[in-house]
Design a protein around this motif. Sequence first.
Motif, PDB file in Angstrom:
ATOM      1  N   ILE A  75       0.837  -1.195   0.000  1.00  0.00           N
ATOM      2  CA  ILE A  75       0.000   0.000   0.000  1.00  0.00           C
ATOM      3  C   ILE A  75       0.873   1.246   0.000  1.00  0.00           C
ATOM      4  N   MET A  76       1.874   1.247   0.874  1.00  0.00           N
ATOM      5  CA  MET A  76       2.783   2.387   0.973  1.00  0.00           C
ATOM      6  C   MET A  76       4.023   1.944   1.739  1.00  0.00           C
ATOM      7  N   GLY A  77       5.143   2.552   1.436  1.00  0.00           N
ATOM      8  CA  GLY A  77       6.369   2.248   2.165  1.00  0.00           C
ATOM      9  C   GLY A  77       7.308   3.424   2.112  1.00  0.00           C
ATOM     10  N   GLY A  78       8.315   3.373   2.963  1.00  0.00           N
ATOM     11  CA  GLY A  78       9.319   4.431   2.979  1.00  0.00           C
ATOM     12  C   GLY A  78      10.445   4.091   3.931  1.00  0.00           C
ATOM     13  N   ALA A  79      11.509   4.865   3.838  1.00  0.00           N
ATOM     14  CA  ALA A  79      12.700   4.635   4.664  1.00  0.00           C
ATOM     15  C   ALA A  79      12.509   5.204   6.064  1.00  0.00           C
ATOM     16  N   LEU A  80      13.039   4.478   7.041  1.00  0.00           N
ATOM     17  CA  LEU A  80      13.162   4.987   8.408  1.00  0.00           C
ATOM     18  C   LEU A  80      14.500   5.694   8.510  1.00  0.00           C
ATOM     19  N   LEU A  81      14.520   6.831   9.170  1.00  0.00           N
ATOM     20  CA  LEU A  81      15.742   7.634   9.270  1.00  0.00           C
ATOM     21  C   LEU A  81      16.186   7.753  10.721  1.00  0.00           C
ATOM     22  N   ASP A  82      17.499   7.873  10.911  1.00  0.00           N
ATOM     23  CA  ASP A  82      18.004   8.137  12.257  1.00  0.00           C
ATOM     24  C   ASP A  82      18.112   9.649  12.470  1.00  0.00           C
ATOM     25  N   GLU A  83      18.695  10.048  13.581  1.00  0.00           N
ATOM     26  CA  GLU A  83      18.796  11.476  13.921  1.00  0.00           C
ATOM     27  C   GLU A  83      19.692  12.268  12.969  1.00  0.00           C
ATOM     28  N   HIS A  84      20.457  11.556  12.112  1.00  0.00           N
ATOM     29  CA  HIS A  84      21.324  12.205  11.120  1.00  0.00           C
ATOM     30  C   HIS A  84      20.753  12.085   9.709  1.00  0.00           C
ATOM     31  N   ASP A  85      19.466  11.735   9.611  1.00  0.00           N
ATOM     32  CA  ASP A  85      18.777  11.535   8.335  1.00  0.00           C
ATOM     33  C   ASP A  85      19.381  10.413   7.495  1.00  0.00           C
ATOM     34  N   GLN A  86      19.996   9.436   8.137  1.00  0.00           N
ATOM     35  CA  GLN A  86      20.542   8.262   7.452  1.00  0.00           C
ATOM     36  C   GLN A  86      19.500   7.145   7.482  1.00  0.00           C
ATOM     37  N   MET A  87      19.354   6.434   6.377  1.00  0.00           N
ATOM     38  CA  MET A  87      18.389   5.337   6.306  1.00  0.00           C
ATOM     39  C   MET A  87      18.841   4.177   7.203  1.00  0.00           C
ATOM     40  N   ILE A  88      17.923   3.702   8.042  1.00  0.00           N
ATOM     41  CA  ILE A  88      18.241   2.610   8.963  1.00  0.00           C
ATOM     42  C   ILE A  88      17.221   1.474   8.885  1.00  0.00           C
ATOM     43  N   GLY A  89      16.273   1.595   7.999  1.00  0.00           N
ATOM     44  CA  GLY A  89      15.250   0.569   7.858  1.00  0.00           C
ATOM     45  C   GLY A  89      14.111   1.080   7.006  1.00  0.00           C
ATOM     46  N   SER A  90      13.002   0.369   7.080  1.00  0.00           N
ATOM     47  CA  SER A  90      11.846   0.714   6.257  1.00  0.00           C
ATOM     48  C   SER A  90      10.560   0.487   7.036  1.00  0.00           C
ATOM     49  N   SER A  91       9.531   1.239   6.662  1.00  0.00           N
ATOM     50  CA  SER A  91       8.183   0.983   7.159  1.00  0.00           C
ATOM     51  C   SER A  91       7.311   0.670   5.955  1.00  0.00           C
ATOM     52  N   LEU A  92       6.426  -0.298   6.127  1.00  0.00           N
ATOM     53  CA  LEU A  92       5.588  -0.759   5.032  1.00  0.00           C
ATOM     54  C   LEU A  92       4.158  -0.928   5.521  1.00  0.00           C
ATOM     55  N   PHE A  93       3.208  -0.565   4.697  1.00  0.00           N
ATOM     56  CA  PHE A  93       1.805  -0.900   4.904  1.00  0.00           C
ATOM     57  C   PHE A  93       1.463  -1.911   3.812  1.00  0.00           C
ATOM     58  N   VAL A  94       1.024  -3.086   4.229  1.00  0.00           N
ATOM     59  CA  VAL A  94       0.844  -4.217   3.320  1.00  0.00           C
ATOM     60  C   VAL A  94      -0.550  -4.806   3.490  1.00  0.00           C
ATOM     61  N   GLU A  95      -1.156  -5.211   2.380  1.00  0.00           N
ATOM     62  CA  GLU A  95      -2.417  -5.964   2.430  1.00  0.00           C
ATOM     63  C   GLU A  95      -2.153  -7.322   1.797  1.00  0.00           C
ATOM     64  N   ILE A  96      -2.307  -8.367   2.613  1.00  0.00           N
ATOM     65  CA  ILE A  96      -1.971  -9.725   2.177  1.00  0.00           C
ATOM     66  C   ILE A  96      -2.836 -10.716   2.957  1.00  0.00           C
TER      67      ILE A  96
END
Length: 96
Positions: free
Chosen positions: A40-61
């Motif tokens: 449905i939607m996803g994006g990068a998780l950022l740390d306090e320095h705006d560095q990518m450290i993971g992802s968040s996803l909304f999924v229908e399955i």
Amino acid sequence: MQFLVIAKDGKDEDAMERRLATRPAHFEHARLQKKKGILIMGGALLDEHDQMIGSSLFVEIESEDALMLWLAEDPYTKANVWQSFEYHPMKIANLD
């Protein structure tokens, strides 16, 4: 079923390099999954320095088991970018 997924990247010194190298394949896969109606939607998780450290996803399955299989097929999982997962069943609000 709908799920919120938090996928965390590894914390080793090569983690960002793996993410960036795999990003084009991950995006291609994500676009296909969005067209299929699974992502449905996803994006990068950022740390306090705006560095990518993971992802968040909304999924229908269909189920939790299907979600686990689906996550295993993502290029980020296959390339060991995502190294841990947290997921929660949820219902996305209809705000239309």
